[in-house]
Design a protein around this motif. Structure first.
Motif, short mmCIF file in Angstrom:
data_model
loop_
_atom_site.label_atom_id
_atom_site.label_comp_id
_atom_site.label_asym_id
_atom_site.label_seq_id
_atom_site.Cartn_x
_atom_site.Cartn_y
_atom_site.Cartn_z
N PRO A 17 0.84 -1.21 0.00
CA PRO A 17 0.00 0.00 0.00
C PRO A 17 0.87 1.26 0.00
CG PRO A 17 -0.51 -1.43 1.87
CD PRO A 17 0.67 -2.02 1.20
N TRP A 18 0.31 2.39 -0.39
CA TRP A 18 1.09 3.62 -0.52
C TRP A 18 1.72 4.05 0.80
CZ3 TRP A 18 0.06 8.11 2.18
CH2 TRP A 18 -1.20 8.20 2.80
N THR A 19 1.09 3.69 1.92
CA THR A 19 1.63 4.11 3.21
C THR A 19 3.00 3.48 3.47
OG1 THR A 19 0.39 2.31 4.22
CG2 THR A 19 -0.58 4.51 4.36
N ALA A 20 3.21 2.29 2.90
CA ALA A 20 4.50 1.62 3.11
C ALA A 20 5.56 2.17 2.17
CB ALA A 20 4.33 0.11 2.90
N VAL A 35 5.58 5.56 0.56
CA VAL A 35 5.79 6.99 0.33
C VAL A 35 7.12 7.51 0.87
CG1 VAL A 35 4.28 7.61 2.29
CG2 VAL A 35 4.75 9.27 0.54
N SER A 36 7.38 7.27 2.15
CA SER A 36 8.62 7.85 2.70
C SER A 36 9.85 7.09 2.21
CB SER A 36 8.57 7.90 4.22
OG SER A 36 8.66 6.63 4.74
N ASP A 69 5.33 -1.04 8.18
CA ASP A 69 4.87 0.36 8.16
C ASP A 69 3.80 0.54 9.23
OD1 ASP A 69 2.71 -0.74 6.07
OD2 ASP A 69 2.09 1.25 6.73
N ARG A 116 8.86 -4.41 5.40
CA ARG A 116 9.66 -3.76 4.35
C ARG A 116 11.15 -3.94 4.65
NH1 ARG A 116 7.84 2.14 5.22
NH2 ARG A 116 8.59 1.50 7.25
N GLU A 122 8.98 9.15 9.97
CA GLU A 122 8.07 8.48 9.05
C GLU A 122 6.71 8.25 9.68
OE1 GLU A 122 8.83 4.42 8.06
OE2 GLU A 122 7.71 4.56 6.19
N PHE A 130 4.84 11.48 9.86
CA PHE A 130 4.53 11.89 8.49
C PHE A 130 3.32 11.11 7.96
CE2 PHE A 130 5.70 11.56 3.83
CZ PHE A 130 5.37 12.85 3.52
N LEU A 131 3.34 9.79 8.19
CA LEU A 131 2.24 8.95 7.70
C LEU A 131 0.94 9.25 8.43
CD1 LEU A 131 3.84 5.45 7.09
CD2 LEU A 131 3.03 7.09 5.40
#
Lengths: 170, 505
Positions: free
Chosen positions: A37-40, A42-43, B184, B191, B452, B455-456
């Motif tokens: 997903p984009w949340t994972a 973006v940064s 995340d 990740r 992060e 930010f999220l």
């Protein structure tokens, strides 16, 4: 805390290790989040993008330096024969051994062996009596403080088990 | 007011009478603070059965004294052997270690002790007087504001990068990238974990700290017989009190520096979730930015040592404010204190100062008294502690490796963390040998995940609108302060250079 750099001759091979690692790691990181997903993402894409950009600039700078003949692709700032002479390679080997064996032999015995062998390597075999005495004191001191007094869950082996039985029966 | 003063005086003398608890606890705190992995929080957990069996007053004084002393203890190995005991002392070696290498370890320790004690003492008094106001700070600091606070700390990377811009930025961004490892914060997507379950929670800080600083340092110092130069050793051959007085004098002459950097620590400490590492990086960066001699930072400059030490001790009193006034712990140690105090039937929150004023004020008084005792008992020891730098590296390096690697194991008790510390050690060694700053990597690893996260959260709350970063008044004020703190030093520097040029002409 100041980085050790050899200002006279630039050994660019050594200097490239960190940026090369950074680029490879970033690419691996991107591959691990590609379908996330984009949340994972973006940064990671923001930071990774800047990192790759900065590394690319560094690679270009290194290439220019090489073309000008102001540096070489050697790794002399990272590894030389002196590393064997000073015992650095030996210390690295004993450190790896420490991590491997501490789970099997326990904290006290492994620490004693690691300290003794490392000090003997670094001291080139001089003053073995003092080294064994120092290593023994440090290992036993560590056992007394961390395992006996604080009861931390340091890796335990036969020495710790034996001492627990002795102190338990005492 | 009169009642409060009477209670404070009563509590002060009562706390002083517990010197027999405070003194041994201070020494315990110095030891556990100095070994990476053994924080005050860990030690209180380990000694929980003992703490719970103590009376309320003794248990409270024990925990507070241990907390303060461990914060100060973390700076000792940071100065003497370049190994911060906790992440909160990660900015201390930037100027402390160069002083020790130059044979001025005794002065550096004295500066650190005076800055820590006065910073801690001052912020305790300020916190005591402004508790109701300070407690509300946490309410106003949302994710947007926290992003700017993190950026204050991360901007230190830019300062470090000033020595070699590209390498500094590569190190900093590599740290931020490594800090992104783990799941995340929104959907828990793993990740960059290389398939290791142990990395799902992110990179643990202690193995990173141990590897980047301790293990890599051990591999570097074996090139020399001693950490210090032979000349410095000769100067240290005749130990005297002069160096201690000199260090204390250097710190005292910069009292204003202690005041404002410790207040930075206090304010950051009040914010739940922020901590000593952020405070010390922010204080160091601000100190450098507004210094008349920024070029001296990183070379063994007294102000570069005072800033992180007084700031991280300022955090200590700050974390107690939300705990006592609102019942919200500001950090791990405060959370454990909450558990112990609740076991004794004390409930925190607004009613604490009405129902049990002696407990409420007692915690701050225990802190103040601990700092007073520390100043009197630890300062004289700097003369002897600094002798660590005269131990030959063939003995010192293996000891550093063994005890810090085991320290990496302690917080989570995973063997994996020892291997991780070793991997960071190799990375740190390569970085040091090839001119990349390990502190820049560490700043990224520590602050990256926090940045992060906030930010999220901000993006999530605003449905992905990036302008949310400028949506709050307090946040906007902080943005302006951040820009000013980056721009003004450049302007001041130019003005100083122009003045100097005019004088020489």
């Amino acid at each position: 805390m100041r980085p050790d750099t050899d200002k006279d001759t630039r050994h660019l091979g050594g200097e490239l290790v960190i940026p090369a690692f950074a680029v490879l790691f970033t690419l691996y990181f991107f591959s691990s989040i590609w379908n996330s997903p984009w949340t994972a993402k973006v940064s990671a894409f923001l930071v990774g993008g800047v990192l790759i950009l900065v590394c690319s600039i560094f690679f270009i700078k290194v290439a220019v330096t090489l073309v000008r003949g102001e540096g070489s692709l050697s790794f002399a700032n990272l590894f030389t024969l002196a590393d064997i002479r000073t015992g650095r390679i030996g210390l690295l080997a004993t450190t790896v051994g420490y991590c491997v064996f501490i789970d099997r032999l326990g904290f006290t015995l492994t620490t004693f062996l690691f300290l003794s062998i490392s000090m003997l390597i670094l001291g080139q075999g001089k003053r073995p009596g003092l080294i064994v005495l120092t290593s023994g004191t440090m290992a036993l001191g560590g056992w007394a403080v961390f395992i006996w007094a604080f009861d931390t869950r340091f890796p335990r082996g036969w020495f710790e088990t034996a001492m627990q039985m002795v102190l338990g029966n005492g | 007011m009169g009642d409060t003063t009477t209670i404070l005086i009563e509590v002060f003398f009562e706390t002083m009478s517990y010197w027999w608890v405070i003194l041994p606890t201070i020494f315990l705190g110095l030891v556990v603070g100095g070994i990476p992995g053994f924080s005050a929080a860990n030690t209180i957990i380990i000694l929980m059965p003992l703490t719970l069996s103590m009376s309320l007053e003794v248990g409270l004084i024990f925990m507070v004294a241990l907390y303060c002393a461990s914060r100060m203890g973390a700076g000792i190995p940071a100065i003497l052997v370049n190994i911060p005991g906790t992440a909160g002392a990660a900015a201390t070696p930037l100027d402390g270690y160069p002083m020790a290498q130059a044979g001025r370890g005794q002065q550096a320790l004295a500066i650190s002790f005076v800055a820590s004690c006065l910073g801690g003492l001052l912020t305790t008094i300020v916190a005591l007087m402004t508790m109701p106001v300070l407690a509300r700070v946490g309410f106003y600091m949302h994710s947007v504001e926290m992003i700017v606070v993190m950026l204050f700390g991360i901007s230190l990377i830019a300062s470090i990068a000033a020595q070699d811009m590209l390498k500094g930025l590569i190190a900093g961004f590599l740290g931020l990238m490594i800090g992104s490892i783990g799941t995340d914060v929104v959907y828990a997507t793993p990740r960059g974990t290389f398939g290791f379950l142990e990395l799902y929670d992110g990179i643990p800080l202690i193995p990173a700290l141990v590897g980047l600083f301790a293990v890599s340092e051990a591999f570097v110092i074996i090139e020399k017989k001693l950490i210090i130069t032979e000349k410095a050793k000769a100067a240290m051959a005749t130990p005297n009190w002069h160096a201690t007085f000199e260090g204390a004098g250097l710190a005292l002459s910069r009292w204003w520096h202690i005041v404002w950097t410790s207040l930075i620590g206090l304010i950051i400490g009040v914010i739940p979730g922020a901590g000593a590492s952020i405070a010390s990086f922010v204080a160091y960066q601000q100190s450098r930015s507004f210094s008349k001699t920024p070029e001296l930072y990183g070379t063994g400059h007294a102000e570069g040592l005072i800033a992180p030490e007084s700031a991280n001790n300022g955090v200590t009193s700050g974390t107690l404010v939300p705990l006592l006034v609102l019942g919200i712990p500001g950090g791990a140690t405060a959370a454990i204190m909450l558990v112990v105090m609740q076991y004794h039937g004390v409930s925190f929150g607004p009613s604490l100062f009405e129902d049990s004023p002696k407990v409420g004020y007692g915690m701050f008084m225990a802190m103040a008294v601990s700092y007073l005792f520390m100043l009197l008992t630890i300062l004289p020891l700097s003369r002897y502690m600094s002798r660590v730098t005269t131990i030959p590296t063939i003995y010192l390096a293996p000891m550093i490796i063994s005890f810090t690697l085991v320290g990496a194991f302690v917080p989570r008790e995973y063997m994996f963390d020892m291997y991780l510390a070793l991997a960071f050690g190799v990375l740190g060694y390569i970085a040091r040998r090839t001119g990349y700053h390990v502190a820049a990597i560490l700043i990224g690893v520590i602050l990256g995940p926090l940045l992060e996260k906030y930010f999220l959260w901000s993006l999530k709350k605003s449905d992905g609108d990036i302008m949310v970063l400028f949506s709050s008044n307090i946040g906007n004020v902080l943005w302006v302060c951040l820009v000013l703190s980056l721009v003004l030093p450049i302007v001041f520097g130019r003005i100083r250079r122009n003045k100097a040029r005019m004088v020489t002409q």
